[in-house]
Design an enzyme around this catalytic site. Structure first.
Site, PDB file in Angstrom:
ATOM      1  N   ARG A  93      -7.427 111.115  -3.614  1.00 11.57           N
ATOM      2  CA  ARG A  93      -6.513 112.262  -3.507  1.00 11.57           C
ATOM      3  C   ARG A  93      -6.512 113.068  -4.796  1.00 11.57           C
ATOM      4  O   ARG A  93      -6.361 112.517  -5.889  1.00 11.57           O
ATOM      5  CB  ARG A  93      -5.097 111.770  -3.208  1.00 11.57           C
ATOM      6  CG  ARG A  93      -4.056 112.875  -3.213  1.00 11.57           C
ATOM      7  CD  ARG A  93      -2.676 112.342  -2.977  1.00 11.57           C
ATOM      8  NE  ARG A  93      -2.488 111.978  -1.568  1.00 11.57           N
ATOM      9  CZ  ARG A  93      -1.330 111.517  -1.083  1.00 11.57           C
ATOM     10  NH1 ARG A  93      -0.295 111.349  -1.874  1.00 11.57           N
ATOM     11  NH2 ARG A  93      -1.232 111.204   0.182  1.00 11.57           N
ATOM     12  N   ASP A 105       2.143 104.928  -4.811  1.00 17.10           N
ATOM     13  CA  ASP A 105       2.181 106.026  -5.772  1.00 17.10           C
ATOM     14  C   ASP A 105       1.957 107.342  -5.028  1.00 17.10           C
ATOM     15  O   ASP A 105       1.028 107.458  -4.221  1.00 17.10           O
ATOM     16  CB  ASP A 105       1.078 105.822  -6.831  1.00 17.10           C
ATOM     17  CG  ASP A 105       0.949 107.016  -7.751  1.00 17.10           C
ATOM     18  OD1 ASP A 105      -0.193 107.390  -8.066  1.00 17.10           O
ATOM     19  OD2 ASP A 105       1.991 107.577  -8.157  1.00 17.10           O
ATOM     20  N   THR A 150      -3.999 109.850  -9.047  1.00 23.32           N
ATOM     21  CA  THR A 150      -5.010 108.783  -9.151  1.00 23.32           C
ATOM     22  C   THR A 150      -4.597 107.353  -9.369  1.00 23.32           C
ATOM     23  O   THR A 150      -3.685 107.040 -10.131  1.00 23.32           O
ATOM     24  CB  THR A 150      -6.022 109.109 -10.289  1.00 23.32           C
ATOM     25  OG1 THR A 150      -6.531 110.394 -10.059  1.00 23.32           O
ATOM     26  CG2 THR A 150      -7.167 108.140 -10.292  1.00 23.32           C
ATOM     27  N   LYS A 159     -14.057 110.410  -7.140  1.00 24.30           N
ATOM     28  CA  LYS A 159     -13.614 110.174  -8.514  1.00 24.30           C
ATOM     29  C   LYS A 159     -14.545 109.249  -9.283  1.00 24.30           C
ATOM     30  O   LYS A 159     -14.341 109.035 -10.476  1.00 24.30           O
ATOM     31  CB  LYS A 159     -12.205 109.587  -8.508  1.00 24.30           C
ATOM     32  CG  LYS A 159     -11.226 110.515  -7.842  1.00 24.30           C
ATOM     33  CD  LYS A 159      -9.813 110.078  -8.008  1.00 24.30           C
ATOM     34  CE  LYS A 159      -8.905 110.910  -7.112  1.00 24.30           C
ATOM     35  NZ  LYS A 159      -7.506 110.544  -7.214  1.00 24.30           N
ATOM     36  N   SER A 166      -1.985 107.446 -12.418  1.00 22.11           N
ATOM     37  CA  SER A 166      -0.556 107.326 -12.099  1.00 22.11           C
ATOM     38  C   SER A 166      -0.269 106.073 -11.272  1.00 22.11           C
ATOM     39  O   SER A 166       0.826 105.539 -11.290  1.00 22.11           O
ATOM     40  CB  SER A 166      -0.091 108.569 -11.335  1.00 22.11           C
ATOM     41  OG  SER A 166      -0.924 108.763 -10.209  1.00 22.11           O
ATOM     42  N   SER A 211      -1.463 109.223  -5.597  1.00 20.63           N
ATOM     43  CA  SER A 211      -2.705 108.651  -5.054  1.00 20.63           C
ATOM     44  C   SER A 211      -2.580 108.554  -3.556  1.00 20.63           C
ATOM     45  O   SER A 211      -1.471 108.380  -3.024  1.00 20.63           O
ATOM     46  CB  SER A 211      -2.942 107.250  -5.608  1.00 20.63           C
ATOM     47  OG  SER A 211      -2.750 107.217  -6.988  1.00 20.63           O
ATOM     48  N   ASP A 238      -9.110 105.907  -5.642  1.00 20.28           N
ATOM     49  CA  ASP A 238      -8.573 106.534  -4.425  1.00 20.28           C
ATOM     50  C   ASP A 238      -9.249 107.906  -4.303  1.00 20.28           C
ATOM     51  O   ASP A 238     -10.156 108.218  -5.071  1.00 20.28           O
ATOM     52  CB  ASP A 238      -7.051 106.673  -4.523  1.00 20.28           C
ATOM     53  CG  ASP A 238      -6.637 107.771  -5.486  1.00 20.28           C
ATOM     54  OD1 ASP A 238      -5.981 108.740  -5.075  1.00 20.28           O
ATOM     55  OD2 ASP A 238      -7.023 107.663  -6.676  1.00 20.28           O
ATOM     56  N   GLY A 270      -6.894 112.123 -14.533  1.00 19.95           N
ATOM     57  CA  GLY A 270      -6.444 113.184 -15.423  1.00 19.95           C
ATOM     58  C   GLY A 270      -6.785 114.522 -14.824  1.00 19.95           C
ATOM     59  O   GLY A 270      -6.758 114.696 -13.609  1.00 19.95           O
TER      60      GLY A 270
END
Lengths: 214, 251
Positions: B35, B182, B17, B49, B145, B185, B33, B63
């Site tokens: 994913r 990242d 995330t 999300k 992240s 994500s 995002d 999380g």
């Protein structure tokens, strides 16, 4: 115990292309004195976005039931991720009322409820009594002048009424037993249509309907 | 059996995330995002999300996916009952307090890191909530992240008094930074704009990762297999049971 008049009309209005339906509930707002701020009193309450309720009897008792019913509806929604069907909510509310007729140290609720809702089964109207028994109605009245009101409804009710007609019928039924001058400030009307959203009409909207009825 | 051969089972579904929020002139813009990962496998390429707390309050969650989903559902339910009871619009601080109390009670075991934003009678608000129950109130926030990648964008380009469109562009840029830099994500950008009296949910506002090289013709098998020889072998011998007079079986 002050008993207020309620007239409730359930109607189907079949339009040429769409079959839309709905429920109208209405009550007179009897205040103990002219000094009371009528905007602070609301007898018609929302339970879920598609279910509303009005009561006849003791206001404080109805508040307890409304709070409990709202919580039960929300718990059902959390568990099943589905809006609670009207019959289920009525059943659970009735169960609470029955509990208070059988448990020790408590007294039965001093209210009769009229639950109006719209779900997958269409528009529905239920009466719930202090005993815990519940009935489904096409049109009903409770409280003061109940016999006159019911006779009036029997004559006036048809299966294929339109929403506007239903609101007019409700107003006229209330007018039958009304003491004093009827106005947008001393009656309440709640409506639920095919959009499945329960809403309480504003005083201004009620005044418009009253003028149409005159 | 496979574990003996060295295969580690995937961990529970995390959202990896990048989630962000920005307070603009009279609105709040949230971004995320799409994913969801289970270890190093992408479990969901287009998950949602951004959760609904109230008509005027939304919450992005990072999380453990189950934790963010459950905690936001639970508090959303509580806020609804509170609205019916008070007859008023929900306030962001109410949602904040309910969420932080819940998370603190679970001492960090509910692994939900949230970005909560909304507009109420007191104005626009943006908060971050950490799994242990601490909160921050900020003009711009990032979590997950990809938070460092997104925060880099914010720190260089945030200004006070952004307009709605400037805010949306900034948020999109920040999420894209997370998506591309990242590993946790990826996929698309979801945006939500909350203004006084109006909430706009822009699902898949930007899709910078489309699936390339999909054959539009589909697949066919042109040649039919020729039948050269047919032989049928019954698997069992057929046995006829004949009743020779006799009585029926004794009961």
């Amino acid at each position: 115990m002050p008993s207020q008049l309620l007239a409730l009309v359930k109607l189907h209005w079949g339009l040429k292309s769409i079959t839309s339906n709905g429920v109208v509930i209405a009550t007179e707002k009897k205040l103990p004195s002219i000094l009371v701020d009528e905007t602070s009193v609301q007898k018609i309450q929302i339970l879920t976005p598609n279910i509303g309720v009005v009561y006849s009897g003791m206001g404080p008792d109805s508040r307890v039931l409304v709070r409990k019913s709202r919580k039960q509806a929300e718990q059902y929604n959390l568990l099943y991720k589905e809006p609670i069907p009207v019959t289920q909510l009525v059943r659970e509310t009735a169960a609470v009322m029955q509990e208070f007729t059988q448990s020790g140290g408590v007294r039965p609720f001093g209210v009769s409820l009229l639950v109006a809702g719209y779900d997958d089964k269409g528009p529905q109207l239920y009466q719930v009594d202090p005993s815990g028994s519940y009935f489904s109605w096409k049109a009903s009245a409770m409280g003061k002048n109940v016999s006159n009101a019911k006779t009036f409804l029997e004559k006036r009710y048809t299966d294929d009424m339109e929403l506007e007609d239903a609101i007019h019928t409700a107003i006229l039924t209330l007018k039958e037993g009304f003491e004093g001058q009827i106005s947008g400030k001393n009656i309440e009307i709640g409506v639920i249509e095919a959009d499945r959203t329960f809403r309480v009409l504003t005083a201004a909207q009620i005044e418009d309907y009253l003028q149409e009825v005159e | 059996m496979l574990t003996k051969k060295g295969l580690k089972p995937p961990g529970y579904l995390k959202t990896g995330t990048t989630i962000v929020g920005v307070v603009c002139k009279d609105c709040v813009v949230l971004g995320a995002d799409t994913r969801a990962t289970a270890g190093s496998i992408v479990a969901d390429k287009n998950c949602e999300k951004i959760h609904n707390m109230a008509p005027n309050i939304l919450c992005c969650g990072a999380g453990t996916a189950a934790d963010t989903e459950a905690v936001t559902d639970n508090i959303s339910s509580q806020l609804k009952l509170h609205r019916y009871h008070t007859g008023r619009e929900s306030r962001v601080v109410t949602a904040l307090t309910l969420l932080k109390s819940h998370l603190f009670r679970y001492q960090g075991h509910v692994s939900a890191a949230l970005v909560l934003g909304g507009v109420d009678v007191t104005g626009p608000h943006l908060h971050t909530i950490y799994p242990h129950g601490s909160t921050d109130t900020l003009p711009f926030a990032t979590m997950g992240s990809g938070s460092l990648a997104a925060m880099a964008i914010f720190e260089s380009e945030y200004r006070e008094g952004l307009t709605r469109d400037e805010g949306v562009n900034l948020v999109t840029k920040a999420i894209c930074s997370g998506i591309f830099n990242d590993l946790g994500s990826g996929s698309n950008v979801d945006i939500c704009v909350i203004e006084k009296g109006k909430t706009e949910y822009l699902r898949n506002h930007l899709t910078p990762n489309p699936r390339t090289y999909i054959s539009s013709k589909g697949y066919t098998f042109s040649k039919k297999t020729e039948v050269l020889h047919t032989k049928i072998t019954p698997l069992k011998e057929l046995v006829d049971v004949v009743q020779v007079g006799g009585d029926a079986m004794e009961e």
